[in-house]
Scaffold this motif. Structure first.
Motif, short mmCIF file in Angstrom:
data_model
loop_
_atom_site.label_atom_id
_atom_site.label_comp_id
_atom_site.label_asym_id
_atom_site.label_seq_id
_atom_site.Cartn_x
_atom_site.Cartn_y
_atom_site.Cartn_z
N LEU A 699 0.78 -1.16 0.07
CA LEU A 699 0.05 0.06 -0.01
C LEU A 699 1.11 1.38 -0.04
N SER A 700 2.05 1.29 0.92
CA SER A 700 2.69 2.46 1.09
C SER A 700 3.44 2.72 -0.35
N SER A 701 3.81 1.80 -1.35
CA SER A 701 4.07 1.94 -2.39
C SER A 701 3.13 2.43 -3.72
N ARG A 702 1.95 2.70 -3.46
CA ARG A 702 1.05 2.93 -4.29
C ARG A 702 0.47 4.33 -4.25
N ARG A 703 0.20 5.16 -5.25
CA ARG A 703 -0.75 6.26 -5.31
C ARG A 703 -2.00 6.38 -5.48
N ASP A 704 -2.46 5.08 -6.09
CA ASP A 704 -3.68 4.80 -6.72
C ASP A 704 -4.61 4.70 -5.79
N LEU A 705 -5.83 4.31 -6.15
CA LEU A 705 -7.08 3.61 -5.21
C LEU A 705 -6.75 2.20 -5.07
N THR A 706 -6.26 1.67 -3.77
CA THR A 706 -5.94 0.69 -3.55
C THR A 706 -6.91 0.01 -2.53
N ARG A 707 -7.13 -1.19 -2.65
CA ARG A 707 -8.19 -1.98 -1.82
C ARG A 707 -7.31 -3.37 -1.30
N ILE A 708 -7.63 -3.60 0.07
CA ILE A 708 -7.09 -4.85 0.59
C ILE A 708 -8.20 -5.65 1.05
N TYR A 709 -7.88 -7.12 0.71
CA TYR A 709 -9.16 -7.96 0.85
C TYR A 709 -8.48 -9.26 1.69
N THR A 710 -9.34 -9.76 2.44
CA THR A 710 -9.16 -11.25 2.97
C THR A 710 -10.05 -12.02 2.20
N LYS A 711 -9.83 -13.25 2.47
CA LYS A 711 -10.79 -14.21 1.87
C LYS A 711 -12.11 -13.96 2.07
N SER A 712 -12.68 -13.39 3.04
CA SER A 712 -14.04 -13.03 3.53
C SER A 712 -14.32 -11.89 3.75
N ALA A 713 -13.64 -10.75 3.48
CA ALA A 713 -14.02 -9.36 3.62
C ALA A 713 -13.25 -8.26 3.11
N LEU A 714 -13.59 -7.00 2.92
CA LEU A 714 -12.84 -5.96 2.45
C LEU A 714 -12.46 -5.27 3.35
N LEU A 715 -11.13 -4.98 3.63
CA LEU A 715 -10.75 -4.38 4.90
C LEU A 715 -10.87 -2.82 4.75
N SER A 716 -11.22 -2.12 5.74
CA SER A 716 -11.33 -0.42 5.69
C SER A 716 -9.97 -0.07 5.54
N LEU A 717 -9.65 0.96 4.80
CA LEU A 717 -8.24 1.62 4.54
C LEU A 717 -8.00 2.59 5.43
N SER A 718 -9.00 3.26 6.55
CA SER A 718 -8.61 4.22 7.16
C SER A 718 -7.62 3.95 8.17
N PHE A 719 -7.64 2.62 8.81
CA PHE A 719 -6.45 2.39 9.75
C PHE A 719 -5.31 2.30 9.04
N LEU A 720 -5.33 1.38 7.80
CA LEU A 720 -4.04 1.42 7.08
C LEU A 720 -3.52 2.59 6.73
N GLN A 721 -4.20 3.67 6.43
CA GLN A 721 -3.63 5.02 5.97
C GLN A 721 -2.81 5.65 7.01
N ARG A 722 -3.66 5.41 8.07
CA ARG A 722 -2.99 6.06 9.30
C ARG A 722 -1.61 5.47 9.72
#
Length: 735
Positions: A699-722
């Motif tokens: 995520l830190s290497s990208r400037r684009d709209l990035t999404r992170i998933y597990t097998k069962s859910a889409l993770l919120s990016l707010s915490f990852l962005q912090r």
């Protein structure tokens, strides 16, 4: 186990003190002597003596002694001795303001119990352990047969008993109820009474000792039980088991899932609502289905005009209390609920969310000495599709809240009621009231813990306060955060930011169990199936469930006597109200993995998506997004439970596109695929990593709209962005 009750005469509904004498196959002479001494020890107090007969071989003589001695006889059929259960059954029915646990071998000095109660009346907030004095064997006959006792003679011959091994307790009845009574896992012999006193202290009750000032308790000799257990492997194993619980379990409340609903609920679940009657019903049913049943549900209606009152009254359960007020706002409604609550704890729930069935059980186990609140993770779901989204929480501490002012989701709070009375909701705010209260509590020194489990399903929909009142919510949170940080040393603030991501509280059941949590989504998102013991088929028929067409798995149920009673009944399409009915009827059942109705992650939707793509009514943009979603789904279903998928899109020229049959993709650790639908074209990158840290690194290497998933859910990016922001700050500070 079954219980019988005999009250020898009509007595007032409330007495000063109830004394409980646990009994099983002991001498009747000892029982008579113990009851005689108790009446003399009570002095002018109104007294109730309860003889809790836990499975004596011959119940008749015990019953007659109770009739003769003006005592209540409580009979429980049981094969094996369990002092905790024996005492708890009597505590639950005791009519005294105070309850004294006793022993059939105890002789009380006249007036001693009256003196002990007077001490607690003078100085409330405490409980009394009694110092016990052991009599030698040669004094036993005198102690049991002499009517005019020479108490000085007993004092001269007795030796003090170790305080470690004796836990006779005198306490207000609600103190016992607050901690759940004696731990019923502890059986046979040892430490159950000492464990009780430890938990009372941890709950904030002051411990006092008595029995050294002409108020003694004398213990009549009998062979020591520990000596007999040493030659019994099963008995010694029970003692060791009890010791393990005492040493390792620091929770305050025990037996939470065993105690039935009562007039003194342990927990009040408080819901503030306005004009959300259908969603409110989902919330109510999730409360009533809790594994902890000694609850009440307090609903404060802040001026609804959509028939909320009728909807609530349609749920026939005495544990629901409906309170209506004129529209004064969410803060006033929550404060109203706090003031009306009966329980020692308050569990907060929003009117559009659902509690997972074991929420209260899990959080009660985290309430230890000094902890006044427990929070947990929220599992967000889209109300239209059922898609799951979750994120980590900041640690619920002073330092954890410093970087962003964040705190665990409000619908996950379990707190002492006294906390919300000491620090009420701010009624001048319309949004961010929970964040404001949390930060004020932290600044006041209140200690919270995080259970690191999903406890609540949080519904995402268009009518959420977070979407309708976003401006006020963000402003309120920002102002509270500024106040919170204002007096903190800048170095402390910097340190808190540098370790912020390391202390995040991520649900331990976020990967392996997420599919199981889908069972508890609202009825319009899932089809549940329930397995029921065939012995309860008549009760199931009374509920109106269709068992004639039920499927029976190739499994047989065996009863306690080894008899085969049939195969489990497998019933489909079981609704939330029916689940609650099963719980209230105490019908054993197991809820199976559901068949999901909606486009929920983890369901194979390839044929349906293919059909939708061929429909001429779909716009190019919709077709393009469907292709992207299908490709991501193809990769996700092959993830391990511990893996993460990072995705992003980049625009590319149409002539450079390399089209791929996205329905037959076998993903590698790093892949990219070009997707086109008429004028829409882009390159989709997919990276599979084995840890959250690696996902953040990508995520830190990208400037684009990035999404992170597990097998069962889409993770919120707010915490990852912090995390990313803090990492970049650290990089910028390097020389």
């Amino acid at each position: 186990m079954t219980a019988q009750l005999l009250s020898v005469q009509s007595k007032p509904s409330l007495v000063d003190v109830s004394v409980i004498v646990p009994f099983r196959n002991r001498g009747l002479l000892r029982l008579k002597r113990a009851i005689e001494c108790l009446h003399a020890a009570a002095g002018k107090l109104s007294l109730e003596v309860i003889v809790s007969d836990y499975g004596s071989d011959d119940e008749g003589p015990v019953r007659r002694v109770c009739q003769e001695m003006d005592a209540v006889w409580l009979r429980t059929e049981a094969k094996n001795w369990n002092k905790s259960v024996c005492l708890n059954r009597a505590i639950g029915m005791a009519r005294g303001r105070y309850v004294q646990t006793d022993d059939v071998d105890m002789l009380w000095v006249p007036g001693s119990l009256e003196k002990h109660v007077a001490r607690l009346e003078t100085s409330p907030g405490g409980f009394i352990n009694s110092q016990v004095w052991d009599l030698p064997e040669e004094v036993s006959e005198y102690a049991l047969n002499t009517q005019e006792m020479d108490w000085d003679f007993l004092r001269a011959n007795a030796r003090s008993h170790s305080r470690w091994g004796h836990g006779l307790v005198l306490a207000p009845k609600f103190a016992y109820l607050e901690v759940g009574g004696l731990d019923e896992r502890m059986h046979t012999y040892g430490l159950e009474d000492v464990d009780l006193t430890k938990r009372l202290r941890h709950a904030g009750w002051r411990q006092e000792w008595a029995g050294n000032d002409a108020d003694e308790l004398f213990h009549v000799w009998h062979p020591r039980i520990p000596d007999s257990l040493r030659s019994d492997p099963k008995g010694q194993a029970a003692v060791d088991y009890n010791r393990t619980i005492f040493r390792n379990d620091d929770s305050i409340v025990r037996n939470a899932t065993l105690n039935a609903p009562s007039e003194s609920p342990l927990i009040s679940i408080v819901i503030a609502t306005r004009n959300r009657k259908q969603q409110l019903l989902d919330a109510i049913y999730s409360c009533l289905y809790q594994s902890v049943q000694n609850i009440e549900v307090v609903i404060v209606d802040d001026g609804s005009n959509d028939g909320t009152d009728v909807a609530v009254k349609s749920v026939q359960d005495s544990r629901i209390r409906y309170i209506r007020q004129s529209p004064l706002g969410i803060s006033a409604a929550r404060n109203h609920g706090t003031n009306a609550a009966i329980g020692y704890y308050i569990a907060v729930l929003d009117d559009d969310d659902l509690m997972l069935p074991d929420r209260l059980e899990v959080q009660l186990q985290c309430m230890t000495a000094g902890v006044r609140g427990c929070v947990g993770n929220l599992l967000n779901f889209e109300d239209e599709t059922g898609e799951l989204i979750f994120h980590s929480d900041a640690e619920p501490t002073l330092l954890g809240a410093l970087p962003t002012g964040g705190f665990a989701g409000h619908p996950s709070w379990l707190v002492e009621k006294s906390l919300l009375r000491e620090i009420p909701y701010d009624e001048t705010l319309t949004s961010a009231i929970d964040n404001n209260l949390a930060l004020r509590a932290l600044r006041s020194g209140i200690r919270f813990v995080h259970c690191e489990r999903f406890v609540t399903l949080r519904r995402r929909h268009t009518e959420q306060v977070t979407k309708k009142d976003t401006g006020n919510q963000k402003t309120g949170a920002r102002l509270t955060h500024m106040w919170y940080r204002s007096t903190v040393d800048p170095l402390v603030r910097d340190d808190s930011e540098s370790v912020y991501w390391k202390t995040a509280k991520r649900a331990k059941n976020s990967s392996s169990e997420t599919s199981q949590l889908m069972i508890w989504l609202p009825d319009h998102l899932t089809d549940r199936q329930v397995e029921i013991n065939p012995a309860f088929s008549s009760e199931v028929l009374e509920m109106g469930l269709d068992i004639e067409n039920a499927e029976s798995p190739a499994v047989s149920v065996i009863d306690e006597d080894g008899n085969e009673i049939g195969s489990p009944l497998l019933i489909r399409n079981v609704s939330w109200p029916q689940l609650v009915d099963l719980r209230c009827r105490a019908i054993p059942h197991r809820v199976s993995t559901p068949k999901l109705k909606a486009n929920v992650l983890g369901t194979d939707l390839r044929p349906h998506i293919h059909e939708r793509l061929s429909e001429p009514s779909a716009s190019p943009g919709q077709v393009f997004q469907s292709k992207i979603a299908e490709l991501i789904h193809e990769v996700r279903v092959n993830l391990d439970n511990r893996q993460y998928l990072v995705t992003w899109l980049e625009s590319v020229d149409e002539e450079k596109l390399q089209l791929t049959d996205f329905l037959s993709v076998t993903p590698e650790s790093f892949s990219w695929f070009d997707v086109r639908a008429q004028d829409n074209c882009a390159r989709l990158y997919l990276v599979v990593v084995d840890s959250l840290e690696d996902a953040v690194s990508v995520l830190s290497s990208r400037r684009d709209l990035t999404r992170i998933y597990t097998k069962s859910a889409l993770l919120s990016l707010s915490f990852l962005q912090r995390k990313l922001t803090n990492a970049r700050k650290s990089e910028g500070n390097k020389p």
